[in-house]
Design a protein around this motif. Sequence first.
Motif, PDB file in Angstrom:
ATOM      1  N   LYS A   1      -3.500   3.365   9.453  1.00  0.00           N
ATOM      2  CA  LYS A   1      -2.531   2.275   9.532  1.00  0.00           C
ATOM      3  C   LYS A   1      -1.143   2.821   9.846  1.00  0.00           C
ATOM      4  O   LYS A   1      -0.387   2.234  10.628  1.00  0.00           O
ATOM      5  CB  LYS A   1      -2.517   1.509   8.201  1.00  0.00           C
TER       6      LYS A   1
ATOM      7  N   LEU B   1     -12.182  -4.246   3.255  1.00  0.00           N
ATOM      8  CA  LEU B   1     -10.908  -4.960   3.187  1.00  0.00           C
ATOM      9  C   LEU B   1     -10.716  -5.641   1.839  1.00  0.00           C
ATOM     10  O   LEU B   1      -9.587  -5.924   1.444  1.00  0.00           O
ATOM     11  CB  LEU B   1     -10.827  -5.973   4.324  1.00  0.00           C
TER      12      LEU B   1
ATOM     13  N   ALA C   1      -3.495  -3.477   3.659  1.00  0.00           N
ATOM     14  CA  ALA C   1      -3.868  -3.884   5.019  1.00  0.00           C
ATOM     15  C   ALA C   1      -4.132  -5.382   5.089  1.00  0.00           C
ATOM     16  O   ALA C   1      -5.208  -5.816   5.504  1.00  0.00           O
ATOM     17  CB  ALA C   1      -5.103  -3.097   5.462  1.00  0.00           C
TER      18      ALA C   1
ATOM     19  N   GLN D   1       1.261   1.893  12.994  1.00  0.00           N
ATOM     20  CA  GLN D   1       2.629   1.425  12.812  1.00  0.00           C
ATOM     21  C   GLN D   1       3.605   2.247  13.647  1.00  0.00           C
ATOM     22  O   GLN D   1       4.571   1.730  14.197  1.00  0.00           O
ATOM     23  CB  GLN D   1       3.011   1.485  11.327  1.00  0.00           C
TER      24      GLN D   1
ATOM     25  N   TYR E   1      -5.441  -7.048   8.393  1.00  0.00           N
ATOM     26  CA  TYR E   1      -6.859  -6.872   8.711  1.00  0.00           C
ATOM     27  C   TYR E   1      -7.691  -7.964   8.043  1.00  0.00           C
ATOM     28  O   TYR E   1      -8.630  -8.500   8.629  1.00  0.00           O
ATOM     29  CB  TYR E   1      -7.329  -5.483   8.280  1.00  0.00           C
TER      30      TYR E   1
END
Length: 917
Positions: free
Chosen positions: A7, A399, A406, A11, A409
């Motif tokens: 992640k 998730l 996150a 970014q 997601y």
Amino acid sequence: MAFIRKKQQEQQLQLYSKERFSLLLLNLEEYFFEQHTAHHIQHKGSQKERRVRGSLKICSKSVIFEPDAISQPIIKIPLRDCIKIGKHGENGTNRHFAKAKSGGISLIFSQVYFIKEHNIVAPYKIERGRMEYVFELDVSGKVEDVVETLLQLHRASCLDKLGDQTAMITAILQSRLARTSFDKNRFQSVSEKLHMECKAEMVTPLVTNPGHVCITDTTLYFQPLNGYPKPVVQITLQDVCRIYKRRHGLMPLGLEVFCTEDDLCSDIYLKFYDPQDRDELYFYIATYLEHHVAERTAESYTLQWQRGHLSNYQYLLHLNNLADRSCNDLSQYPVFPWIISDYCSSELDLSNPGTFRDLGKPVGALNKERLERLLERYQEMLEPKFMYGSHYSSPGYVLFYLVRIAPEYMLCLQNGRFDNADRMFNSIAETWKNCLDGATDFKELIPEFYGDDVSFLVNSLKLDLGKRQGGQMVDDVELPPWARSPADFLQKSREALESNYVSEHLHEWIDLVFGYKQKGSEAVGAHNVFHPLTYEGGVDLNSIEDPDEKVAMLTQILEFGQTPKQLFVTPHPQRITEKFKSLPQTSCDSVSIADSPGEESFEDLTEESKKLAWNNIAKLQLHEQHKLHKEAVTGIAVSCNGSSVFTTSQDNTLKMFSTESKMLQRSISFSDMALSSCLLLPGDDTVISSSWDNNVYFYSIAFGRSQGTLMGHDDAVSKICWHDNRLYSASWDSTVKVWSSVPAEMIGTKRHQFDLLAELEHDVSVDTISLNAASTLLVSGTREGKVTIWDLTTATILHQIQCHSGTVCDTAFSPDSRHVLSTGEDSCVNVIDVQTGMLISSMTSDKPQRCFIWDGNTVLSGSQSGELLVWDLLGGKLCERIQGHKGAVTCIWMNEQCSSIITGGEDRKIMFWKLQY
């Protein structure tokens, strides 16, 4: 951990593009095609008209407008909800505006999503009802092309069958890819030579981004079709450490490239449209990495883990990587086990076995009552049967754990919504309880539970995750009483993972997830059977002709979860822990290991000094050499005080050499045929030699005469060993015989008497044998490449492994008796686990290694080339070549301190080597 690192990388790419937009705003299996700078014209033609500048994204199933001002929400209009698409002003609407050739695009639709207002990640807001939005492109000449594209994509979105929709969108994508190619101006250097170019998709969690792959003699490039998130991604080949072929959606289309050695977070994951393109690119990079093992085997990591050079955590990371688990693919995200079962106590007692989960059972079998209900249903089920209706790892489960770090997601996976507040990851204890009791919850954990980043446990983004039935807001994850903080929870979880209990039982869980209990009858017996679609080879997507069925099948595969690639087909070895250390180390073969003159006595030796010696084994230097024989030297034995060296040779003689006078003292001939090996009996009074004439000869050193002959075999005796008044003889007559010595009344006065205790039968000639430290196990190597491990207490075979394609040259147990090393005429150096018989490491040399010594981690071998080779077994590599004999090194001896070495060779010489610190 892995996902958090991935992640952060994404970014960083978004910082490059300075956009709030993300591919996660698209639907699953949707593509982002192109973007245009534009204005959203609000209240067009009225006094309230307002122009909002931003970027218009054309995607395969939606139109997305990203305003430049972060206070404004991102607008997403699904194409299937569009009623009309055209140039603004057509069909009588504002004709004056149309004649002005403005860049206006009109969308009339029934539903729109508003996302990231004020740049806050939150569930999407939906507005329904007939609406019209007008977007004015900066380049008005592109309006007609954009409208034509939108109409084409709209037709695809409105097709009744999902398979037809997918087929049409795929055709549009492939047409766009075919009309473009990699921009060679993106090469880092004008001197780069193009090797290949093809179409592919870059894979990141939940999304794929189509474009062109290009590889030159120095660099791997990926150029996205849409230029997002940057015009080109490039990886310098000299930075590549590892590459792996991957299956994506159970298809052999993936390739993952790593520029770091010990990490799950790759630098790029590519999915190809043609397996041949994938294989060609893989081969090219692997060939480039000639100096590096491009693809380590699971077995090579097993050896490192067993011997304590890899932690449990590191080993599981490597197994996940090798089993196609990737943090880029949420349907195959790395899976880790629940370890702790106590989430109620105020203190965590890692010395209590009751603290831990039973690692020999899958999660679904931990609750006996629930398992009985599942088995009852399983028995009534028609083929193909499965015990569990959900998997232990899926995108939803990943998730579930990571929603706090996150959230985008989760919103992508669940169409712009978070899960119900009571179904969120609220409490460690609640989650464990549901995994034990829930009718459909059998999930395992992810690596983040054993990492050092607490962000997935803490609602640091202050997300509005909803309110539970009791009225409390979903915030940080509730920890067990024994954890003082999230950091303390992770530290104690890691300590539990590395505890003695887990080290002793982790192989049982590996058998279930990566090993022989994953499939077939063993899986049934272990209550470890999941839906057939979760297994590699469970379905052939290419054989499905119906497009709807194919898309539905692929969707189920990607969303339901996938069982890891099977890495082991035999029981996994256990880790070597203090509890399972073998018997005290003693001489592990028949040669009486002695000290060289002037060196410390045995009592002064320490394991530290041996370790130091082996750490410096590559610094071996030739001290002196002597030519003693007329043919190749076949055996070496040394007296306890180091003053006398005994050697046998194919010239039929036994020689006695003085290390003090540097003179040959005796030469004895027993036979007209070659002698094959020799050893000294305890006390240094008698030397024994084996011969090709089928006999074993005994020679009294004190009396200087032959002391007897054992006529024990029907063909040449190839090797002898001695331990605790027992003689072990191997022969070309396909047997190994175990003899018990009957002591003479007076040493030197009578010939040795032997009783036959056991006969270990083989199919073909036995060329080498060796004993373990306690003389409870024997390993033999045959002419046809088989290595057999025998239990001497019962004279039965423990394991028989066909691990060489030619004659086995030499075998030996590790000092701890946990492993066997073998070398063969096929130039392979193999390590076998004694407990399971698994071949856990194999390396290849340019020439056969005729003999060797080792400490369990490092090998010093004598090569057919005459060199001494130093091998790092744990690193899986050859470390050093030391020039030695002219012709093959045929035998090798090392003293107890591991500081002095003697080798014999085909050049008829013995060479004395010393370690130089």
